[in-house]
Scaffold this motif. Sequence first.
Motif, mmCIF file in Angstrom:
data_model
loop_
_atom_site.group_PDB
_atom_site.id
_atom_site.type_symbol
_atom_site.label_atom_id
_atom_site.label_comp_id
_atom_site.label_asym_id
_atom_site.label_seq_id
_atom_site.Cartn_x
_atom_site.Cartn_y
_atom_site.Cartn_z
ATOM 1 N N ILE A 82 4.191 -12.780 -6.857
ATOM 2 C CA ILE A 82 2.739 -12.652 -6.849
ATOM 3 C C ILE A 82 2.384 -11.518 -5.889
ATOM 4 C CG2 ILE A 82 0.597 -13.922 -6.310
ATOM 5 C CD1 ILE A 82 2.082 -14.994 -8.782
ATOM 6 N N ASP A 83 2.079 -10.369 -6.470
ATOM 7 C CA ASP A 83 1.803 -9.167 -5.671
ATOM 8 C C ASP A 83 0.302 -9.109 -5.407
ATOM 9 O OD1 ASP A 83 1.445 -6.632 -4.662
ATOM 10 O OD2 ASP A 83 2.619 -5.622 -6.209
ATOM 11 N N THR A 84 -0.075 -9.472 -4.175
ATOM 12 C CA THR A 84 -1.500 -9.619 -3.864
ATOM 13 C C THR A 84 -2.036 -8.361 -3.194
ATOM 14 O OG1 THR A 84 -0.971 -10.539 -1.693
ATOM 15 C CG2 THR A 84 -1.205 -12.109 -3.491
ATOM 16 N N TRP A 85 -3.017 -7.732 -3.823
ATOM 17 C CA TRP A 85 -3.660 -6.571 -3.189
ATOM 18 C C TRP A 85 -4.955 -7.022 -2.532
ATOM 19 C CZ3 TRP A 85 -8.553 -4.631 -3.680
ATOM 20 C CH2 TRP A 85 -8.808 -3.477 -2.913
ATOM 21 N N GLN B 33 -7.324 -6.459 1.602
ATOM 22 C CA GLN B 33 -7.491 -5.696 2.845
ATOM 23 C C GLN B 33 -8.086 -6.571 3.935
ATOM 24 O OE1 GLN B 33 -10.366 -2.907 1.014
ATOM 25 N NE2 GLN B 33 -8.777 -1.351 1.219
ATOM 26 N N THR B 34 -7.968 -6.107 5.174
ATOM 27 C CA THR B 34 -8.621 -6.806 6.287
ATOM 28 C C THR B 34 -10.102 -7.052 5.944
ATOM 29 O OG1 THR B 34 -7.157 -5.637 7.800
ATOM 30 C CG2 THR B 34 -9.096 -6.680 8.771
ATOM 31 N N GLU B 35 -10.719 -6.065 5.362
ATOM 32 C CA GLU B 35 -12.155 -6.127 5.082
ATOM 33 C C GLU B 35 -12.501 -7.082 3.947
ATOM 34 O OE1 GLU B 35 -10.240 -3.501 5.237
ATOM 35 O OE2 GLU B 35 -11.162 -1.857 6.335
ATOM 36 N N GLY C 113 -10.875 2.727 -0.394
ATOM 37 C CA GLY C 113 -9.967 3.681 0.256
ATOM 38 C C GLY C 113 -8.632 3.794 -0.463
ATOM 39 N N ASP C 114 -8.438 3.026 -1.540
ATOM 40 C CA ASP C 114 -7.180 3.082 -2.296
ATOM 41 C C ASP C 114 -7.384 3.747 -3.656
ATOM 42 O OD1 ASP C 114 -4.991 1.798 -0.880
ATOM 43 O OD2 ASP C 114 -6.183 -0.022 -0.971
ATOM 44 N N ALA C 115 -6.342 4.451 -4.104
ATOM 45 C CA ALA C 115 -6.334 4.938 -5.481
ATOM 46 C C ALA C 115 -5.588 3.920 -6.331
ATOM 47 C CB ALA C 115 -5.638 6.287 -5.549
ATOM 48 N N GLY D 55 -2.091 3.795 -3.571
ATOM 49 C CA GLY D 55 -2.022 3.905 -2.103
ATOM 50 C C GLY D 55 -3.318 4.481 -1.566
ATOM 51 N N ARG D 56 -3.348 4.640 -0.244
ATOM 52 C CA ARG D 56 -4.569 5.116 0.409
ATOM 53 C C ARG D 56 -4.865 6.560 0.028
ATOM 54 N NH1 ARG D 56 -7.305 1.053 3.075
ATOM 55 N NH2 ARG D 56 -8.461 2.815 3.927
ATOM 56 N N ILE D 57 -6.115 6.849 -0.157
ATOM 57 C CA ILE D 57 -6.469 8.250 -0.399
ATOM 58 C C ILE D 57 -7.018 8.872 0.881
ATOM 59 C CG2 ILE D 57 -6.914 8.079 -2.869
ATOM 60 C CD1 ILE D 57 -9.911 8.279 -0.928
ATOM 61 N N HIS E 115 1.318 -2.094 7.790
ATOM 62 C CA HIS E 115 0.263 -2.073 8.805
ATOM 63 C C HIS E 115 -0.428 -0.726 8.830
ATOM 64 C CE1 HIS E 115 1.767 -5.854 9.818
ATOM 65 N NE2 HIS E 115 2.864 -5.427 10.395
ATOM 66 N N ARG E 116 -1.730 -0.799 8.967
ATOM 67 C CA ARG E 116 -2.520 0.423 8.878
ATOM 68 C C ARG E 116 -2.594 1.151 10.208
ATOM 69 N NH1 ARG E 116 -7.759 -1.859 5.837
ATOM 70 N NH2 ARG E 116 -8.801 -0.268 7.047
ATOM 71 N N LEU E 117 -2.343 2.446 10.168
ATOM 72 C CA LEU E 117 -2.528 3.267 11.369
ATOM 73 C C LEU E 117 -3.333 4.493 10.968
ATOM 74 C CD1 LEU E 117 1.093 3.033 12.766
ATOM 75 C CD2 LEU E 117 -0.958 2.161 13.881
#
Length: 653
Positions: A412-415, A417-419, A502-504, A517-519, A528-530
Motif C-alpha cells: 500500500i503505497d501511500t502518498w 504530506q505533513t500538511e 509541490g509534487d509533479a 517528485g517535488r518540483i 524526509h524533507r529538507l
Amino acid sequence: MTEFKKAYDAHLEEFQKNAHIKGMEAYQRLYRESLESPDTFWARQADHYLTWYKKWDTVLDYDFSEARIQWFGGGRLNASFNCLDRHLETREEAVAYYWEGDDTARAQAYTYGELYRRVNRFAAALRHKGVKKGDRVIIYLPMIIELPVAMLACARIGAVHSVVFGGFSAEAIANRINDCGAKVVITADGGFRSGKPVALKKNVDEALKKCPAVKTVIVVNHVDSGIFLTPGLEHWWHELIALPGLADEVEPEPMDAEDPLFILYTSGSTGKPKGVVHTHGGYLLYAAMTMEYVFDLHPGDIFWCTADIGWITGHSYILYGALVNGATSVMFEGVPSYPDFDRFWAIVEKYRVNKFYTAPTAIRSLAREGEAHVKKHDLSSLMLLGTVGEPINPEAWRWYHHHIGRDWCPVIDTWWQTETGGHMLTPLPGVAPVKPGSCAFPFFGIDPVIIDDAGEPVKHPDEEGLLCIRKPWPGMARTVFGDHERFISTYFSQAPGMYFTGDAARKDEDGYFWIIGRIDDVINVSGHRLGTAELESALVLHPHVAEAAVVGFPHAIKGQGIYAFVILKTGREPSDALKKELVAQVRREIGPIATIDVVQWAEGLPKTRSGKIMRRILKKIAANKLDELGDTSTIADESVIEKLIKDKVDVSK
Ligand code: PRX
C-alpha cells in the motif's frame, strides 16, 4: 492492466471477504458520495469515529483564496478523550502499545488503562507547572512511552504540542521554540541508538541559551546518565508526577473543533521550516478514518508503523489514528540494523505483526543486506505492507512484495504530506490490484487534479503536471503558525482555488496516480524533507564560504542525496579538512539528517541575468545527466557551466 492484475492481485479475493471496502464498485460509490455530498458524508464519518461534547453547527465552510478552512464549526471535543477515555469501558486491558527498546532485552506492553492513567497524571503535572489551554509545548524525546503520554497530556488540557524529531540539532530546537513561543520543553537525558546512549538534554541546554522565554524543562530519566538539573527551571519527570496532592484524573478540556491540536515543523522551498497547524476536530477524524480504511484495520490486528513520532507519519498512525480506533501497535525505539539487520523481522515475528508500514529508504537499506536476515524469521503473520515518504522504485517494491510479503501481501503505497494530515492517494487493499510504484487512487473526499503550466487540467493519460487538490478535506493544515500569509502564498497561490502540493504526478489510463517528485527546491532525503534554502544558509554561516547552492541527486539508499556547490571567499583554499568542517557545520545547524554527501568546489554558479541560481542545471550536473542540460541561453556567463562539468564529483563512486 492485465499484466499487473495477474501479478499483483493475489491478495484481492481474500481481502474482499472481510475488507471495509470490498471491490471497485463499493469504492467508487462511496468516493462519489464523498465528493457530491460532502456535508452528509463527513457528518456521518464525524459521528462514527469521534465522540463530541457538542455537535457542529456547520460541516464545512471555506474560502481557498484566503486559505480559510473550517470543518465542524461550533463542534466541541477533545483528542485525548477520543484516544483514551472512551475506550476504557471495553478496552481498558487491551494493549495500546507493545514498546520495544533499542536493547532487545527491554520491552513493555502498555494497556489503554495504563496509558490513560499516565496521561492524566502528567496532564495534572503540566497544569501544576502553569500550562494552560492554547500554550505551546515543545517535546524533544526519543521513542519512549513518555512521548505519546506527553502529547496526549497536552491535548487533554488544550495545550498545543510541537514535537521536534530527536535527530534535530540545538539550533533547530531553538528556532522552533522561538517561532512558536513555547515556555515549556519536555525532553530526556538521552535516548538509545544502536546500543549507545545519545545525549538529548545537551542539545536542549544549548538551545535554551537562545530561548529566554522558556520557564520550565521537564526531563525523563531514560539513559540514567546522572546529569544534574538546574533547580527551579528543570524538573525530573518522575519527581513531578509523584508530587503529593497532584490529581489522578484531569477532566479533558472541551476544545473547539478548529482549535489547534499540534504544530509540526516542515521544510519548504524558501526560508526557515514552517509550523504546520493541525486541529482537534478535522485532523483527528481524518487520521482515524484513513487508518481504518487504508490499513483495513480490524480487531486483533497488530499494527506497526516504523516511523518516528517526530514526523507526521508517527503523529497520525502511531498516535492519533491508531488510538482513536483503539488499535494495538508496536512502538520501536531503535534502528533496523541493531543488533543486526534482521531486527525489523525479529520484531514482526515476536509480536505477530500483521500490518506493517515503513519507508522505501528502509526497504532499500535492508534489501542490500540480503535475504538471509529475512529467512531467519517467521513472517507469516503479515497481511499488508505499507510504504510512505518518497516514490518507491520498482526493485525495492518487488523485494518488499516478494521477500517480506510472500508475493501475496498488497503493498500500500501511500502518498501524503505533513500538511495533508493523512493519506491522500493510496490503494485500498480490497479494491483493485496494486501497481509497483503507483499510489493508486484518491482517498474519500480527495479531489486531485494534475494541471499543466497554464493551470489547466492535463488532457491525456500519462501527461505529467502539477498535482493539486480542488476541495478541502478535514485533515488539511489550517495555517502556518504565526504566518498565515506564508500559508496562502505557499499552498494557495500557484493554482488559484486549489491546494498546491509541490509534487509533479501523472495519472495512467486505468486512473492510477504516479508521483514523480517535488518540483520545488525541496530535497527528499530518506523520506524526509529538507529545504535547499535551509542547507545553503547553514553552509554560508561558515566564515570561509562566499556562496553555496545545494541540489538533490539520485542516491541508491536515501532516494536523494545532498550535493553542494560551494564558492569560497577570495584567498581561501579548498581542502578535505574544510569539506569535513562544512559537513559538520550543516549537521550542527540542522541535525544529522542533513548530512551533505558531496561538496564540489566552484568558482561560479550558473545564474540568470537577474542573478537567480539556475538549479535546474546544477541538478543535471550533479546527477551526471550532461546531455539533458536543456536551454542554457538565459545564463549570464556560460563558461561557468563548462568549469562545473570539468570539476564535477562522480557520485556513482
Ligand atoms: O514529495 C512527496 C513525498 O514526500 C513529500 C511529503 O513529505 P513530508 O511532509 O515529510 O511527509 C512525508 C510523510 C507523509 C511529498 O510532497 N512523498 C510522500 N509519500 C510519498 C511521496 N512521494 C511518492 N510516493 C509516496 N508514497
